[in-house]
Design a protein around this motif. Structure first.
Motif, PDB file in Angstrom:
ATOM      1  N   GLY A  43      10.947   0.433 -14.124  1.00 54.83           N
ATOM      2  CA  GLY A  43      10.125   1.157 -13.165  1.00 54.83           C
ATOM      3  C   GLY A  43       9.247   0.218 -12.355  1.00 54.83           C
ATOM      4  N   VAL A  44       8.592  -0.730 -13.036  1.00 57.56           N
ATOM      5  CA  VAL A  44       7.719  -1.662 -12.332  1.00 57.56           C
ATOM      6  C   VAL A  44       8.536  -2.582 -11.419  1.00 57.56           C
ATOM      7  CG1 VAL A  44       6.163  -3.623 -12.637  1.00 57.56           C
ATOM      8  CG2 VAL A  44       5.892  -1.583 -14.052  1.00 57.56           C
ATOM      9  N   LEU A  45       9.661  -3.098 -11.953  1.00 58.73           N
ATOM     10  CA  LEU A  45      10.537  -3.945 -11.140  1.00 58.73           C
ATOM     11  C   LEU A  45      10.998  -3.197  -9.887  1.00 58.73           C
ATOM     12  CD1 LEU A  45      13.045  -5.759 -13.538  1.00 58.73           C
ATOM     13  CD2 LEU A  45      11.466  -6.779 -11.908  1.00 58.73           C
ATOM     14  N   GLY A  46      11.497  -1.978 -10.119  1.00 58.83           N
ATOM     15  CA  GLY A  46      12.041  -1.195  -9.007  1.00 58.83           C
ATOM     16  C   GLY A  46      10.978  -0.860  -7.984  1.00 58.83           C
ATOM     17  N   MET A  47       9.775  -0.543  -8.485  1.00 60.22           N
ATOM     18  CA  MET A  47       8.675  -0.231  -7.583  1.00 60.22           C
ATOM     19  C   MET A  47       8.358  -1.437  -6.700  1.00 60.22           C
ATOM     20  SD  MET A  47       6.282   1.772  -6.450  1.00 60.22           S
ATOM     21  CE  MET A  47       5.335   3.038  -7.268  1.00 60.22           C
ATOM     22  N   MET A  48       8.298  -2.627  -7.296  1.00 54.93           N
ATOM     23  CA  MET A  48       7.973  -3.827  -6.526  1.00 54.93           C
ATOM     24  C   MET A  48       9.059  -4.100  -5.481  1.00 54.93           C
ATOM     25  SD  MET A  48       6.104  -6.509  -9.101  1.00 54.93           S
ATOM     26  CE  MET A  48       7.531  -6.917 -10.038  1.00 54.93           C
ATOM     27  N   VAL A  49      10.303  -4.062  -5.930  1.00 54.18           N
ATOM     28  CA  VAL A  49      11.405  -4.319  -4.998  1.00 54.18           C
ATOM     29  C   VAL A  49      11.401  -3.285  -3.870  1.00 54.18           C
ATOM     30  CG1 VAL A  49      13.908  -4.327  -4.748  1.00 54.18           C
ATOM     31  CG2 VAL A  49      12.867  -5.452  -6.703  1.00 54.18           C
ATOM     32  N   LEU A 101       8.920  -1.466  -2.683  1.00 61.31           N
ATOM     33  CA  LEU A 101       7.786  -1.651  -1.779  1.00 61.31           C
ATOM     34  C   LEU A 101       8.050  -2.792  -0.801  1.00 61.31           C
ATOM     35  CD1 LEU A 101       4.646  -1.276  -4.102  1.00 61.31           C
ATOM     36  CD2 LEU A 101       5.366   0.272  -2.305  1.00 61.31           C
ATOM     37  N   LEU A 102       8.459  -3.950  -1.356  1.00 63.13           N
ATOM     38  CA  LEU A 102       8.679  -5.127  -0.510  1.00 63.13           C
ATOM     39  C   LEU A 102       9.815  -4.876   0.473  1.00 63.13           C
ATOM     40  CD1 LEU A 102       8.336  -7.961  -3.177  1.00 63.13           C
ATOM     41  CD2 LEU A 102       6.679  -7.264  -1.435  1.00 63.13           C
ATOM     42  N   SER A 103      10.907  -4.316  -0.059  1.00 61.55           N
ATOM     43  CA  SER A 103      12.090  -4.087   0.750  1.00 61.55           C
ATOM     44  C   SER A 103      11.802  -3.127   1.901  1.00 61.55           C
ATOM     45  CB  SER A 103      13.169  -3.492  -0.150  1.00 61.55           C
ATOM     46  OG  SER A 103      14.379  -4.108   0.050  1.00 61.55           O
ATOM     47  N   GLY A 104      11.150  -2.029   1.571  1.00 60.84           N
ATOM     48  CA  GLY A 104      10.902  -1.006   2.580  1.00 60.84           C
ATOM     49  C   GLY A 104       9.846  -1.428   3.583  1.00 60.84           C
ATOM     50  N   TYR A 105       8.833  -2.183   3.114  1.00 62.99           N
ATOM     51  CA  TYR A 105       7.711  -2.497   3.978  1.00 62.99           C
ATOM     52  C   TYR A 105       8.033  -3.650   4.921  1.00 62.99           C
ATOM     53  CZ  TYR A 105       2.901  -3.455   5.374  1.00 62.99           C
ATOM     54  OH  TYR A 105       1.772  -3.650   6.095  1.00 62.99           O
ATOM     55  N   ARG A 139      15.626   2.045  -4.716  1.00 64.92           N
ATOM     56  CA  ARG A 139      16.153   2.804  -3.578  1.00 64.92           C
ATOM     57  C   ARG A 139      15.241   3.964  -3.205  1.00 64.92           C
ATOM     58  NH1 ARG A 139      22.661   2.651  -4.069  1.00 64.92           N
ATOM     59  NH2 ARG A 139      22.813   0.494  -3.353  1.00 64.92           N
ATOM     60  N   VAL A 140      14.773   4.688  -4.227  1.00 68.62           N
ATOM     61  CA  VAL A 140      13.928   5.848  -3.945  1.00 68.62           C
ATOM     62  C   VAL A 140      12.601   5.410  -3.325  1.00 68.62           C
ATOM     63  CG1 VAL A 140      12.607   7.694  -5.032  1.00 68.62           C
ATOM     64  CG2 VAL A 140      14.983   7.335  -5.648  1.00 68.62           C
ATOM     65  N   VAL A 141      11.982   4.382  -3.909  1.00 71.28           N
ATOM     66  CA  VAL A 141      10.702   3.906  -3.382  1.00 71.28           C
ATOM     67  C   VAL A 141      10.896   3.362  -1.971  1.00 71.28           C
ATOM     68  CG1 VAL A 141       8.884   2.174  -3.661  1.00 71.28           C
ATOM     69  CG2 VAL A 141       9.700   3.455  -5.634  1.00 71.28           C
ATOM     70  N   ARG A 142      11.968   2.600  -1.769  1.00 68.42           N
ATOM     71  CA  ARG A 142      12.233   2.029  -0.449  1.00 68.42           C
ATOM     72  C   ARG A 142      12.339   3.150   0.592  1.00 68.42           C
ATOM     73  NH1 ARG A 142      17.045   1.338   2.208  1.00 68.42           N
ATOM     74  NH2 ARG A 142      17.057  -0.245   3.846  1.00 68.42           N
ATOM     75  N   GLY A 143      13.087   4.199   0.235  1.00 69.44           N
ATOM     76  CA  GLY A 143      13.248   5.326   1.155  1.00 69.44           C
ATOM     77  C   GLY A 143      11.896   5.921   1.527  1.00 69.44           C
ATOM     78  N   ARG A 171      -3.058  -5.163   0.948  1.00 67.86           N
ATOM     79  CA  ARG A 171      -3.956  -4.041   0.744  1.00 67.86           C
ATOM     80  C   ARG A 171      -3.305  -2.738   1.199  1.00 67.86           C
ATOM     81  NH1 ARG A 171      -9.245  -2.443   0.052  1.00 67.86           N
ATOM     82  NH2 ARG A 171      -9.713  -0.583   1.289  1.00 67.86           N
ATOM     83  N   VAL A 172      -2.651  -2.796   2.355  1.00 70.11           N
ATOM     84  CA  VAL A 172      -1.984  -1.599   2.863  1.00 70.11           C
ATOM     85  C   VAL A 172      -0.942  -1.123   1.860  1.00 70.11           C
ATOM     86  CG1 VAL A 172      -0.449  -0.718   4.658  1.00 70.11           C
ATOM     87  CG2 VAL A 172      -2.343  -2.205   5.264  1.00 70.11           C
ATOM     88  N   LEU A 173      -0.153  -2.073   1.335  1.00 70.11           N
ATOM     89  CA  LEU A 173       0.904  -1.725   0.382  1.00 70.11           C
ATOM     90  C   LEU A 173       0.332  -1.084  -0.871  1.00 70.11           C
ATOM     91  CD1 LEU A 173       3.599  -4.544   0.222  1.00 70.11           C
ATOM     92  CD2 LEU A 173       3.954  -2.097   0.467  1.00 70.11           C
ATOM     93  N   LEU A 174      -0.681  -1.743  -1.448  1.00 72.76           N
ATOM     94  CA  LEU A 174      -1.156  -1.298  -2.754  1.00 72.76           C
ATOM     95  C   LEU A 174      -2.064  -0.080  -2.654  1.00 72.76           C
ATOM     96  CD1 LEU A 174      -1.790  -4.707  -4.544  1.00 72.76           C
ATOM     97  CD2 LEU A 174       0.107  -3.118  -4.832  1.00 72.76           C
ATOM     98  N   ARG A 175      -2.919  -0.035  -1.632  1.00 70.15           N
ATOM     99  CA  ARG A 175      -3.909   1.043  -1.581  1.00 70.15           C
ATOM    100  C   ARG A 175      -3.424   2.258  -0.807  1.00 70.15           C
ATOM    101  NH1 ARG A 175      -7.949   2.012  -4.187  1.00 70.15           N
ATOM    102  NH2 ARG A 175      -9.337   2.469  -2.456  1.00 70.15           N
ATOM    103  N   HIS A 176      -2.558   2.050   0.157  1.00 71.00           N
ATOM    104  CA  HIS A 176      -2.182   3.179   1.008  1.00 71.00           C
ATOM    105  C   HIS A 176      -0.755   3.652   0.786  1.00 71.00           C
ATOM    106  CE1 HIS A 176      -5.908   2.899   3.312  1.00 71.00           C
ATOM    107  NE2 HIS A 176      -5.771   1.586   3.187  1.00 71.00           N
ATOM    108  N   ILE A 177       0.168   2.724   0.612  1.00 72.90           N
ATOM    109  CA  ILE A 177       1.566   3.133   0.503  1.00 72.90           C
ATOM    110  C   ILE A 177       1.952   3.468  -0.930  1.00 72.90           C
ATOM    111  CG2 ILE A 177       3.952   2.356   0.772  1.00 72.90           C
ATOM    112  CD1 ILE A 177       3.208   1.107   3.343  1.00 72.90           C
ATOM    113  N   LEU A 178       1.585   2.584  -1.868  1.00 75.88           N
ATOM    114  CA  LEU A 178       1.986   2.800  -3.260  1.00 75.88           C
ATOM    115  C   LEU A 178       1.607   4.185  -3.800  1.00 75.88           C
ATOM    116  CD1 LEU A 178       2.114   0.236  -6.050  1.00 75.88           C
ATOM    117  CD2 LEU A 178       1.037   2.386  -6.563  1.00 75.88           C
TER     118      LEU A 178
END
Lengths: 308, 270
Positions: A121-127, A129-133, A186-190, A213-220
């Motif tokens: 879950g943590v790995l997928g979330m990181m990938v 976030l980075l991939s989509g952003y 994939r789901v997080v990226r979408g 900050r945008v990634l962690l505080r607003h998007i995540l």
């Protein structure tokens, strides 16, 4: 148990404070909506029972799951042994109480389930976030990596790696955890792809927030809901995989009782003692069914359009 | 590990030399990679035959089992899903939903053992192991196919429900098209795309799942071969098996991508 914290539903996330912890009011609203789904509630109760059984196994089981008693081997369910002790689900080929072993077997199953889901879950979330952003080459690299990962028949890969490294609890958890990140990513990226274009993200940028900050505080926080649904449903899959590995002798090793290991033992006695293989299988079925029901309810409540 | 425990130090050294274990890791990998490109995975440590040939010999059995399982799944799941969606909230819908849910939660290997218990041990109707006649295929195919059946049933149901609520379905009904053509022609064709996608993905599940099903039913396919190879530490065979199963999966998904263009003319291959 309170439902896990969830983020603000997307439709109301326009407000600039997106990223704050969800207000208690919203928790309550969500819990009420979830509680109205009887099947989800039933699933939750089942899962809770299994968790309690795993935690309190030593007190509930009544028997030592590894205590052998050859004179009382292969007793039928409900029968008593020579000492007059009842065995509700019978005893196995070494005279061990099957119910006690089932209760203790919940431990490795849940342990692998929670730990592996946490890793992937943590790995997928990181990938995700980075991939989509960031998109671009980062996205390309990660998504091709995901394709490669998906091209391997998972169970074969797990068996091969565990066969080389040797079966132990940490190895099993890491192998399952590291190879299951793709769905999350994939789901997080979408989710991130659409969140990136939203007003509140642009506003945050305009106010001078850095990417991190945008990634962690607003998007995540806003990508958290679909992630939670995936995590719940993935837990069911992981528990089946754990028992499949134990069944093949590549799970947590004896004498620790595992549902898969009990099934493998029972398979040998299939023509004489049906209860050996039947009950541990039911334990897996009921646990996985409970998680699936709860996960389905969670998805329907939080994110009905999510297709899984 | 591959030599008898009483092998002398020189023997071990000679064996390492022959197998190339003394070369640096990257050289060994390079040799493996170049070999793999030519379909040469080395000799099986256990059988003394080329690993590639061993795996290829077992491929038909695995394809037979996976194909049969997929056939079972499609024949059961698509009708069940359609009926569930068309007769929503009836007894049929409830039964099929519950069965699908159970099927999705049931571990394959347990189902296999239970089927053996009922059909082979109790009633002695079907053989519990081996390959040969059609009867040998029944239990493994059902075992392997059930999870896929459950998934496709749920997907078909939700896909059909979504399509059936669309405007063009109402239009078709309004202009007097009767029930069967609406369901089969207008709705199913549009609900088919996610089903085709999942069939491609499910084939991967089936190829992977064959590992366990083949072990239970002593089915002489690639899955069982690779499990045995792992126990025997026969790594060339493991590598060849993983490589070939993965290639098959990738190939199938390529075919699926091409199929889309026929189902949905809006999708164009570039």
């Amino acid at each position: 148990m309170d439902p896990a914290p969830i983020s603000v539903p997307l439709s109301r996330a326009v407000d600039l404070s997106a990223g704050r912890a969800p207000a208690p009011r919203e928790w309550a609203l969500f819990a009420r909506r979830l509680a109205r789904r009887r099947t989800a509630l039933f699933g939750l109760v089942v899962v809770m029972i299994v968790v309690v059984a795993a935690l309190g196994a030593s007190w509930i089981a009544g028997y030592d799951p590894t205590e052998q008693d050859i004179t009382n081997r292969l007793r039928a369910p409900g029968s008593q042994d020579a000492a007059g002790r009842a065995h509700l689900f019978g005893t196995d080929h070494l005279g061990r109480d099957i119910l006690a072993r089932m209760i203790f077997g919940a431990r490795p199953a849940l342990m692998v389930g929670f730990a592996a889901v946490a890793i992937s879950g943590v790995l997928g979330m990181m990938v995700g976030l980075l991939s989509g952003y960031f998109g671009g080459w980062i996205d390309d690299v990660f998504m091709r990596l995901a394709d490669v990962q998906l091209a391997f028949p998972f169970i074969l890969l797990a068996i091969a790696v565990i066969g080389v490294l040797g079966p132990s609890l940490p190895v099993i958890i890491v192998v399952i955890g590291v190879s299951s990140w793709v769905v999350y990513a994939r789901v997080v990226r979408g989710a991130v792809l659409s969140l990136r274009e939203r007003e509140f993200v642009q506003a945050a940028h305009a106010l001078g927030s850095r990417d991190g900050r945008v990634l962690l505080r607003h998007i995540l926080p806003n990508a958290f809901t679909p992630w939670l649904v995936v995590a719940t449903l993935d837990m069911a899959r992981v528990i089946v995989i754990e028992s499949a590995l134990s069944f093949l002798g590549l799970g947590v090793q004896p004498p620790t009782p595992t549902w898969g290991g009990m099934l493998a033992d029972g398979r040998v006695y299939i023509s004489t003692a049906w209860w050996l293989a039947t009950f541990p299988g039911l334990a897996i079925l009921v646990t996985v069914l409970g998680i699936n029901l709860f996960g389905d309810g969670l998805r329907d409540t939080l994110d009905p359009r999510l297709k899984l | 590990m591959l030599l008898p425990p009483d092998a002398s130090a020189e023997d071990v050294q000679k064996f390492r030399e022959v197998m190339g274990f003394n070369d640096p890791f990257i050289v060994q990998y390079g040799r493996f990679f170049l070999g793999a490109l030519r379909g040469d995975f080395g000799q099986s440590v256990r059988h003394g035959e080329p690993a590639f040939n061993l795996v290829i010999e077992r491929m038909p059995a695995t394809f037979e089992l996976s194909g049969a399982a997929l056939l079972v799944a499609l024949c059961l799941a698509i009708p069940a899903g359609i009926v569930s969606a068309v007769r929503r909230n009836t007894v049929i819908d409830y039964i099929s939903t519950v069965v699908a849910l159970l099927g999705q939660s049931m571990p394959t290997f347990w189902l296999g053992i239970m089927l053996i218990l009922v059909f082979s041990v109790q009633f002695n109707l079907l053989p519990s192991s081996g390959r040969g006649t059609l009867e040998h295929l029944v239990l493994p195919a059902i075992t392997l196919g059930l999870f896929t059946t459950a998934r496709i049933t749920r997907l078909t149901r939700s896909g059909m429900l979504e399509v059936l609520s669309q405007d063009y379905i109402r239009t078709a009904r309004a202009k007097g098209v009767s029930d069967p053509p609406v369901v089969w022609k207008h709705a199913l064709k549009n609900a088919a795309i996610p089903i085709v996608t999942i069939v491609g993905i499910e084939l991967g599940t089936l190829l992977g799942g064959s590992v366990i099903t083949e072990t239970i039913f002593a089915w002489p396919g690639v899955g069982r071969l690779s499990v045995q190879a792992i126990y025997n530490r026969d790594y060339p065979v493991v590598q060849a098996a993983v490589f070939l199963l993965s290639s098959t999966f990738v190939l199938v998904n390529l075919v699926v991508d091409v199929l889309y263009t026929y189902l949905d003319p809006r999708i164009r291959l570039r």
